[in-house]
Structure formats: C-alpha cells, structure tokens
Design a protein around this motif. Sequence first.
Motif, PDB file in Angstrom:
ATOM      1  N   ASN A  81       0.669  -1.275   0.050  1.00  0.00           N
ATOM      2  CA  ASN A  81       0.063   0.123  -0.003  1.00  0.00           C
ATOM      3  C   ASN A  81       0.803   1.212  -0.050  1.00  0.00           C
ATOM      4  O   ASN A  81       0.588   2.363  -0.654  1.00  0.00           O
ATOM      5  CB  ASN A  81      -1.062  -0.103   1.265  1.00  0.00           C
ATOM      6  CG  ASN A  81      -1.979  -1.067   1.136  1.00  0.00           C
ATOM      7  OD1 ASN A  81      -2.488  -1.453  -0.173  1.00  0.00           O
ATOM      8  ND2 ASN A  81      -2.689  -1.220   1.934  1.00  0.00           N
ATOM      9  N   TYR A  85       0.768   3.849  -2.987  1.00  0.00           N
ATOM     10  CA  TYR A  85       0.274   5.420  -2.972  1.00  0.00           C
ATOM     11  C   TYR A  85       1.006   6.061  -3.843  1.00  0.00           C
ATOM     12  O   TYR A  85       0.316   7.179  -4.355  1.00  0.00           O
ATOM     13  CB  TYR A  85       0.613   5.646  -1.450  1.00  0.00           C
ATOM     14  CG  TYR A  85       0.122   6.950  -0.983  1.00  0.00           C
ATOM     15  CD1 TYR A  85      -0.913   7.407  -0.678  1.00  0.00           C
ATOM     16  CD2 TYR A  85       0.838   8.146  -1.324  1.00  0.00           C
ATOM     17  CE1 TYR A  85      -1.659   8.488  -0.256  1.00  0.00           C
ATOM     18  CE2 TYR A  85       0.368   9.378  -1.051  1.00  0.00           C
ATOM     19  CZ  TYR A  85      -0.732   9.739  -0.290  1.00  0.00           C
ATOM     20  OH  TYR A  85      -1.187  10.880  -0.038  1.00  0.00           O
ATOM     21  N   CYS A 208      -6.468   4.256  -6.731  1.00  0.00           N
ATOM     22  CA  CYS A 208      -5.665   5.148  -5.954  1.00  0.00           C
ATOM     23  C   CYS A 208      -6.155   6.205  -5.368  1.00  0.00           C
ATOM     24  O   CYS A 208      -5.937   6.625  -4.257  1.00  0.00           O
ATOM     25  CB  CYS A 208      -4.706   5.945  -7.237  1.00  0.00           C
ATOM     26  SG  CYS A 208      -3.501   4.855  -7.842  1.00  0.00           S
ATOM     27  N   LEU A 211      -6.993   4.636  -1.975  1.00  0.00           N
ATOM     28  CA  LEU A 211      -5.793   4.501  -1.239  1.00  0.00           C
ATOM     29  C   LEU A 211      -5.385   5.917  -0.855  1.00  0.00           C
ATOM     30  O   LEU A 211      -4.833   6.085   0.431  1.00  0.00           O
ATOM     31  CB  LEU A 211      -4.808   4.121  -2.186  1.00  0.00           C
ATOM     32  CG  LEU A 211      -3.619   3.618  -1.351  1.00  0.00           C
ATOM     33  CD1 LEU A 211      -3.835   2.401  -0.683  1.00  0.00           C
ATOM     34  CD2 LEU A 211      -2.531   3.104  -2.676  1.00  0.00           C
ATOM     35  N   ARG A 212      -5.584   7.345  -1.462  1.00  0.00           N
ATOM     36  CA  ARG A 212      -5.046   8.449  -1.103  1.00  0.00           C
ATOM     37  C   ARG A 212      -5.847   9.293  -0.291  1.00  0.00           C
ATOM     38  O   ARG A 212      -5.684  10.232   0.022  1.00  0.00           O
ATOM     39  CB  ARG A 212      -4.635   9.070  -2.354  1.00  0.00           C
ATOM     40  CG  ARG A 212      -3.451   8.402  -2.710  1.00  0.00           C
ATOM     41  CD  ARG A 212      -3.215   8.927  -4.599  1.00  0.00           C
ATOM     42  NE  ARG A 212      -2.041   8.164  -5.157  1.00  0.00           N
ATOM     43  CZ  ARG A 212      -1.617   8.440  -6.183  1.00  0.00           C
ATOM     44  NH1 ARG A 212      -2.244   9.391  -7.219  1.00  0.00           N
ATOM     45  NH2 ARG A 212      -0.628   8.005  -6.771  1.00  0.00           N
ATOM     46  N   LEU A 216      -1.162  10.766   3.028  1.00  0.00           N
ATOM     47  CA  LEU A 216      -0.057  10.139   3.017  1.00  0.00           C
ATOM     48  C   LEU A 216       0.331   9.550   4.529  1.00  0.00           C
ATOM     49  O   LEU A 216       0.528   8.323   4.884  1.00  0.00           O
ATOM     50  CB  LEU A 216       1.130  10.828   2.461  1.00  0.00           C
ATOM     51  CG  LEU A 216       2.531  10.425   2.968  1.00  0.00           C
ATOM     52  CD1 LEU A 216       2.602   9.090   1.901  1.00  0.00           C
ATOM     53  CD2 LEU A 216       3.599  11.353   2.224  1.00  0.00           C
ATOM     54  N   ILE A 219      -1.425   6.226   5.550  1.00  0.00           N
ATOM     55  CA  ILE A 219      -0.749   4.993   5.009  1.00  0.00           C
ATOM     56  C   ILE A 219       0.598   4.864   5.568  1.00  0.00           C
ATOM     57  O   ILE A 219       0.868   3.758   5.797  1.00  0.00           O
ATOM     58  CB  ILE A 219      -0.631   5.277   3.149  1.00  0.00           C
ATOM     59  CG1 ILE A 219      -1.996   5.224   2.629  1.00  0.00           C
ATOM     60  CG2 ILE A 219       0.238   4.036   2.805  1.00  0.00           C
ATOM     61  CD1 ILE A 219      -2.594   3.992   2.757  1.00  0.00           C
TER      62      ILE A 219
END
Length: 428
Positions: A81, A85, A208, A211-212, A216, A219
């Motif tokens: 992950n 990113y 994405c 995920l984002r 940041l 993650i």
Amino acid sequence: MLGYVFAVFAICLAVTVPIGITMGISAMVPHFLNPMFPAKIEFIVRQMVGGVDSTPFIAVPLFVLSGIIMARGGVSDKLFNMFSYFAGDKTGGLPCAVVVTCLFYGAISGSGPATVAAIGAMSIPLLVSLGYDKTFVTALVATAGGLGVIIPPSIPFILYGLSSGVSVGAMFIAGILPGLLIGFCLMAYACYYCWKHGEDKEKLAAYCYELRKNGLWHIFSKSFWALMTPVIILGGIYGGVTTPTEAACVSVVYALIVCCFVYKTMTFKDVVSAFVEAVVTYGPITFILAGAMAFGRVLTIMQAPQTIAMMITGLVSSKIGILIVINLFLLVVGMVIDTSPAILILTPILLPLVKQIGVDPIHFGIIMVVNLAIGFVTPPMGINLFVASSMTGISVVTIARKAIPFIVAFFVSLLLITFIPAISLALL
C-alpha cells in the motif's frame, strides 16, 4: 571414482530420491568402491551432525520463522500500500510496486518461495481485479520473488559464508546493489509491457483515490513498522551491534511484537501455528543441509575441486571464458537442484578455481546466488513457479513461458554483475 559418485547422484535425482538422501547415498559410494577410502559411514554421519551443529546455521530457521510470522501478520499488505500510494496511477506503477515490495519483503524473509507466497497471495488477486493479465502478474511475482535470496538478509548468503569462510555480513552488504539492479531491470520490462498492452486507467484511478483519500500520513503510519523491519535487521548487522544470527533472533522478536501488539493481526493460536509451520518447513531443510555438508566433505577428500578445475581450464583458459562456463554450469544446476545443497556442494569445488583466476570470493558468492535465483523460475525445479501455480491454478509451463522476458532481464543483470565486480564490491 569421481565419475561413479556423480553417476549415482544423477541416477538418484532422476528416480526422484529426496535430495538429502541422494547426497547421503552418493557420499557413501567411494567407501563401497574402495574400503580403504578414509570417509567411512561413521565419518559421514559425524560430518552430517557436525555440519549443522553451528551457531551461524541457527540464523536460517530463525529467518524462516520471522518470514512466516510477517506473512501471517499481513506485513506485505502494508508495504504494498505504501509503494502503491506513490506509483499506483503511473504506467506500470502497480507492477513496479510489486517488485519493490518483493525487495523489501526479501529483506525480511531471506527466502524466494516465502516472498512469492506472501506477496503473491495479496497482490495477484488485486492486480487481476484492476484489469492486469493474470498470467503476467503471476509470472512477475514468481520472478521478483527471486529477489528474496539476493536482497539481504539472505539464507543462501549465510550458507555461502559458512561454506567459503567469508563474512556473512560482507555478503549481505555486497548483495544490496545487485538486488537493486535486478529489481530495476524487472521494473523496466514491467513498464514496457504495460505501455505496450495498456492498462485500465479508470480502475487504477478509482483504486488510487481510495488509497489516497485519507492522506499520506494515514498510509505511512500503518506502514511504518513494516518499513522499519529491514532497517532494524540490517542496521544491527552493519552497525556492528549484532551478528547475523543475533539479528535473525531480533527479527523473530520484532515480528511477534509488530504482528501481535502493533497491528494486532495475530493471536496466540496464530503464533503457535506459525511456529509449527516453521518447524515443518525447516525440518526437511536441516536434513538436506546435513547431507550436503557430508557430501561436500567427501568430494573435497576426493580432490574433486582440483579435478573439475583442470577440466574447466582444459576447455578454456581466459578469465572471461572460465566465468562464462561457470555461469552456464550454475544455471543448469539451478534448474535441477535446490539452492541450499547446490551452494554447500559447489562452493568448495568452484571457489579455489575462481580464486586462481583472480575473482574475489565475495563477488563470486553474489554470482553464484544470482545464478541459482534464476533457477527459481526455470523448470524443472523452478520452485517459485510451483508456488505461484498453486496460488493461481495456472500451469507451471504457462507461467514459465510468460516469465521468459523477466528471466532475460534477470540474465542481463547477471552478466553485468559477473563482469563488473564493482556492482558487488562498491559498498564494502
């Protein structure tokens, strides 16, 4: 007599006798042919027991155990992950993230098949759901898994250090740049493949975004403890704080703390199961290592290194020619014999020859391990292929065909590593 020994060895392998038993039987052949030969059965048994009664050997099962704990604890997911990113929406970004994850996970497990199992179980279904060809992704993971034995800490490096007498820590340092070079070559082809065949940009964009969307820090905070694993293991070795064996012990304790108390992905029952799996995994390896130590000792007594060196120098006399012959020989060996026994048997045989032509023992260790790593994805042995096949249901032959360009990239890296010693020795 040497010819009879190798003939028995080849016959046993051909009829699928387990490799550990094969080496034990082959080691007894000289005494049966000549009762005056000093290596009697009692001698062979002592060599088998004494060969594995070694403190550096303890690092091998400990790294196996820490890799299993990390795999069960979902550490590979956190690593993937983090890399996804940054690269997920770029051309070839996710396949490249798979390679980088294999690089990092190799610094945890030290094993090729373990890297394939851990990374493949997580990444293959994800990438297929995002539109990537299943066979391509499987071949990528199977090949990149070979980085697990090149990026330190590496179990084959430990075995080579024991067989050659060179520092295991020095081998670990020497493996960094070659591992990065191979990873770069694999990523270069993966990007070319994705550029040529295209990607589903809509699915990648949606992935994405998910995920984002939390930023940041979200993650990174989840990935931090996984990212620190190779730093702690290798930092302890390179900083002179721990030996490789002590670092392996630290890796087990750290893996338990991270998976049980930080990520809370393992229970006590899971820990017990991981220990059982480690014993089941390492038990057969111990017998193989014991047989290899005895077989290698018998070959030394028979002066096999000198005989084989004379054969090779009889064919070619230049340094480049000898290195090419040795590389071809190791590539063939890697196709039919597992990495561990191959290193323990061949190191005492080939090392005197390469020293004679001016090759640094550490450099040769890298050459040997990279050659044998290619064997992970070349039939008939190809253990990474079998691991990947068992996870996806795709036949070994189909995966091997799709992996050919990746193997070519691996081979290009091997040539550079062989003939540019600085790639291996620059950090020493």
